[in-house]
Design an enzyme around this catalytic site. Structure first.
Site, PDB file in Angstrom:
ATOM      1  N   LEU A   9       5.565   9.052  59.230  1.00 49.79           N
ATOM      2  CA  LEU A   9       5.317  10.480  59.421  1.00 49.79           C
ATOM      3  C   LEU A   9       6.535  11.155  60.016  1.00 49.79           C
ATOM      4  O   LEU A   9       6.840  12.309  59.701  1.00 49.79           O
ATOM      5  CB  LEU A   9       4.094  10.689  60.317  1.00 49.79           C
ATOM      6  CG  LEU A   9       3.714  12.148  60.550  1.00 49.79           C
ATOM      7  CD1 LEU A   9       3.312  12.826  59.240  1.00 49.79           C
ATOM      8  CD2 LEU A   9       2.587  12.257  61.574  1.00 49.79           C
ATOM      9  N   TYR A  10       7.242  10.453  60.891  1.00 49.97           N
ATOM     10  CA  TYR A  10       8.484  11.004  61.446  1.00 49.97           C
ATOM     11  C   TYR A  10       9.429  11.419  60.320  1.00 49.97           C
ATOM     12  O   TYR A  10       9.941  12.540  60.292  1.00 49.97           O
ATOM     13  CB  TYR A  10       9.152   9.953  62.345  1.00 49.97           C
ATOM     14  CG  TYR A  10      10.575  10.280  62.726  1.00 49.97           C
ATOM     15  CD1 TYR A  10      10.871  11.399  63.498  1.00 49.97           C
ATOM     16  CD2 TYR A  10      11.630   9.458  62.326  1.00 49.97           C
ATOM     17  CE1 TYR A  10      12.180  11.696  63.848  1.00 49.97           C
ATOM     18  CE2 TYR A  10      12.934   9.739  62.673  1.00 49.97           C
ATOM     19  CZ  TYR A  10      13.212  10.862  63.429  1.00 49.97           C
ATOM     20  OH  TYR A  10      14.507  11.150  63.776  1.00 49.97           O
TER      21      TYR A  10
END
Length: 341
Positions: free
Chosen positions: A152-153
């Protein structure tokens, strides 16, 4: 002399960049939320050093607070905005995904809105090598597809790149998006590998080594990264500085004053060789706990730095031996100071 806004100025990279700009006589507004993602004492120590410069002004507020961000700079013109503030860390995104949405998407949108209103000479935004995700073509060139993020980063950083391109196109904001590759050095973050390995080795604890030590990273020393950013700050994207070499693919957009640039040396180091370098700098042998690859990790990062070199005449070149030694010296001095206090 220029007026800079540096978001994330209490962070590892933001601190080093702000200090460099201040040493050169620029005005710097530092903006940082001072969150507790890691030990805030380290952040306060960095800010204390920046406050020694009369041209530095610090604002403590969250990036998600658009009113606070606007108030921090007022209506005075900004020459350059360097947006470094973000929720970092691949593994932490598995534990606290919402913080990445709030900081990296909403916070970055607030920065874009600020740039739309103030029209700085150059907007610079920090992305990451993690956006290359599942790309297996090496070395990673800026023109490669980056549509398969593995964390997700990485996804939030890729989304930030897309948002920035749209604002650059719609509002004519000269924007450079730089992709960092495993930055390390003195005053580094405690959640990063070098800090963790050093801390564990000096305490005699075992270190977790993910991917059974078979990973490799294009480590970039922080002073080299800052040098590249400072040079790029003087090159806001436009047609006059389009790179015409047939050996280099320029990412200057056909529809916006927008460019993506890798910042790295293009020389990956195997993780086990990196660990051996730390052992040598400390003078000890590490106790290693070999573990499987963590979700979201990639086996190798390897940058193609030709566009950076074509634009600036510069490529990061500090060896890991020199960089790791500098970090270990700082780590020992910092913790000796902490104990004395």
């Amino acid at each position: 002399m220029s007026r800079f806004l540096v978001t994330g100025s209490a962070g590892f990279i933001g601190f080093h960049l702000a200090r460099r700009l201040l040493a050169e006589g620029h005005d710097v507004v530092g903006y940082d939320g001072m969150t507790d993602y890691y030990d805030v004492r380290l952040k306060h120590a960095r800010v204390a050093m920046l406050r020694d410069y009369p041209r530095y002004r610090h604002v403590t507020a969250m990036l998600e607070d658009a009113r606070a961000l606007a108030a921090a700079v007022g209506e005075a013109p900004l020459d350059v905005i360097v947006h470094l503030a973000a929720q970092a860390g691949v593994r932490y995104s598995l534990e606290a995904p919402r913080t990445y949405i709030d900081s990296n998407l909403l916070g970055s949108w607030n920065v874009l809105e600020l740039a739309r209103r103030l029209q700085p000479g150059h907007l610079m935004m920090a992305s990451t090598s993690s956006v290359y995700g599942a790309n297996r073509v090496i070395p990673f060139a800026e023109s490669h597809r980056a549509d398969e993020p593995l964390s997700l980063y990485a996804a939030t950083k890729k989304a930030m790149e897309a948002m920035a391109h749209s604002y650059s196109h719609l509002f004519g904001i000269p924007t450079t998006m730089f992709r960092f590759f495993t930055v390390y050095g003195p005053w580094g973050r405690p959640d990063m590998a070098l800090f963790k390995f050093t801390d564990a080795m000096l305490a005699g604890r075992p270190s977790d080594v993910y991917g059974h030590g078979e990973q490799a990273r294009d480590f970039t020393y922080v002073d080299d990264l800052v040098e590249a950013v400072v040079r790029l700050a003087e090159i806001p994207p436009n047609e006059s500085n389009r790179v015409g070499s047939r050996d280099v693919t320029d990412t200057l957009s056909a529809s916006a004053p927008y460019r993506v640039v890798n910042i790295a040396g293009g020389s990956p180091t195997p993780l086990m060789a990196f660990i051996r370098t730390i052992e040598k700098a400390i003078g000890t042998t590490a106790k290693l706990n070999m573990m499987d690859m963590q979700p979201g990790d990639v086996p190798q990062t390897f940058a193609d730095p030709k566009l950076l070199e074509a634009l600036t005449g510069y490529v990061p070149a500090t060896t890991v031996e020199v960089g790791v030694s500098a970090f270990v010296d700082w780590y020992r001095a910092y913790h000796a100071m902490e104990k004395a206090a």
